[in-house]
Design an enzyme around this catalytic site. Structure first.
Site, PDB file in Angstrom:
ATOM      1  CG  ASN A 134      -1.663   1.303   1.382  1.00  0.00           C
ATOM      2  OD1 ASN A 134      -1.842   2.030   0.392  1.00  0.00           O
ATOM      3  ND2 ASN A 134      -2.123   1.623   2.579  1.00  0.00           N
ATOM      4  CE  LYS A 177       0.603   3.725   4.739  1.00  0.00           C
ATOM      5  NZ  LYS A 177       0.204   3.835   6.104  1.00  0.00           N
ATOM      6  CG  HIS A 193      -5.735   2.146   5.045  1.00  0.00           C
ATOM      7  ND1 HIS A 193      -5.259   3.112   5.900  1.00  0.00           N
ATOM      8  CD2 HIS A 193      -4.738   1.234   4.903  1.00  0.00           C
ATOM      9  CE1 HIS A 193      -4.019   2.796   6.250  1.00  0.00           C
ATOM     10  NE2 HIS A 193      -3.677   1.659   5.665  1.00  0.00           N
ATOM     11  CD  GLU A 226      -2.733   5.783   6.487  1.00  0.00           C
ATOM     12  OE1 GLU A 226      -2.705   5.795   5.241  1.00  0.00           O
ATOM     13  OE2 GLU A 226      -1.814   5.293   7.181  1.00  0.00           O
ATOM     14  CD  GLU A 278      -3.722  -2.295   7.506  1.00  0.00           C
ATOM     15  OE1 GLU A 278      -2.639  -2.656   7.039  1.00  0.00           O
ATOM     16  OE2 GLU A 278      -4.224  -1.181   7.279  1.00  0.00           O
ATOM     17  N   GLY A 325       2.199   2.504  10.753  1.00  0.00           N
ATOM     18  CA  GLY A 325       3.167   3.594  10.582  1.00  0.00           C
ATOM     19  C   GLY A 325       3.829   4.022  11.876  1.00  0.00           C
ATOM     20  CB  SER A 353       4.972  -1.497  12.075  1.00  0.00           C
ATOM     21  OG  SER A 353       4.528  -0.173  12.306  1.00  0.00           O
TER      22      SER A 353
HETATM   23  C1  PEP Z   1      -0.815   0.299   5.863  1.00  0.00           C
HETATM   24  O1  PEP Z   1      -0.633   1.273   5.162  1.00  0.00           O
HETATM   25  O2  PEP Z   1      -1.816  -0.398   5.711  1.00  0.00           O
HETATM   26  C2  PEP Z   1       0.179  -0.034   6.884  1.00  0.00           C
HETATM   27  C3  PEP Z   1       0.000  -1.108   7.609  1.00  0.00           C
HETATM   28  O3  PEP Z   1       1.249   0.823   7.016  1.00  0.00           O
HETATM   29  P1  PEP Z   1       2.651   0.489   7.742  1.00  0.00           P
HETATM   30  O4  PEP Z   1       3.133  -0.824   7.181  1.00  0.00           O
HETATM   31  O5  PEP Z   1       3.540   1.633   7.361  1.00  0.00           O
HETATM   32  O6  PEP Z   1       2.388   0.402   9.205  1.00  0.00           O
END
Ligand code: PEP
Length: 253
Positions: free
Chosen positions: A9, A11, A94, A96, A166, A172, A212
């Site tokens: 992803n 973003k 997601h 975000e 998630e 992040g 992460s």
């Molecule tokens: C994501 O964007 O879904 C995500 C899990 O980001 P990260 O791996 O940076 O935590």
């Protein structure tokens, strides 16, 4: 047997030229021949990514969609447009999107139905906030997110459904859920899917972990029976690091 799935992803990172450059560098580094690998660039970079992926076995996906097929919805893209651009997957709900763009369980449901209608593989994101985990209501949150997201979906349609657990506190932040935390949450989600869509589908459901994920923790995460893949944000932006993640099967323990 469930097929494992590894998803990047990106973003709001990578122009079309940067996306194409990533794919050129990334493809020769992949040794994983058995799992599905999908890259989700920003919408503007989807065509460049799809073109660069031609001839490979990798797929492309979108990061969001609108539930209507077309209409006066400035700035949005629809499920048929995503298919026409050459994508096989779409990320829905997601955290975000929920946090910054007002996405709710109800809009997730509408988007999920729109994606399934055109044969896209939806990757529905669910997960609890830190306060919710600390208050001991993680399971309630996951059950609510799932039960609303799966309304009015038939078992037949839902065969393509993929879910990404998630935990918002892990996205992040550099904090990763332990494989045990992730496996427990996956079991809760699977039980909710069984209730909404039937036991057979729930057993076959592909469930990803996101938060992460990096080369250093992918092996441990993928060792969990309940984890069928990963949704990777930050660590998917660099071809070397995403290749190290997708090549987890050949990583030295
Ligand atoms: C994501 O964007 O879904 C995500 C899990 O980001 P990260 O791996 O940076 O935590």
């Amino acid at each position: 047997m469930r097929t494992n799935l590894l998803v990047a992803n990106w973003k709001m990172y990578k122009t079309p030229a940067q996306a194409a450059e990533f794919v050129r560098e990334f493809l020769p580094k992949i040794s994983n021949k058995s799992d599905e690998i999908v890259i989700c660039p920003p919408a503007i970079s989807i065509p460049a990514t799809v073109t660069a992926l031609e001839g490979s076995r990798l797929g492309a996906g979108a990061q969001n969609l609108h539930w209507e097929k077309e209409g006066a919805f400035t700035g949005e893209i629809s499920a048929p447009m995503i298919v026409a651009a050459g994508c096989s997957h779409v990320i829905i709900g997601h955290s975000e999107r929920r946090q910054y763009f007002g996405e709710t369980d109800t809009t997730v449901n509408k988007k999920l139905r729109a994606a399934l209608d055109v044969g896209l593989t939806p990757i529905v994101c669910v997960g609890e906030l830190l306060e919710e985990r600390e208050a001991g209501i993680t399971d309630d949150v996951l059950r609510r997110q799932c039960s609303i997201a799966f309304r009015e979906i038939s078992g037949e349609q839902a065969r393509k459904l993929t879910i990404a657990y998630e935990p918002v506190w892990a996205i992040g932040t550099g904090r990763t859920a332990t494989p045990q935390i992730a496996a427990e949450a996956h079991a809760t989600i699977r039980a909710e899917v069984a209730k909404a869509l039937g036991d057979e589908l729930a057993q076959k459901l592909c469930m990803l972990y996101g938060g992460s994920v990096k080369p250093e923790n992918i092996v441990e995460l993928m060792a969990e029976e309940e984890i069928n893949g990963a949704l990777v944000g930050g660590a998917s932006l660099d071809p070397k690091s995403f290749a190290a993640i997708v090549n987890y099967r050949s990583a030295k323990a």
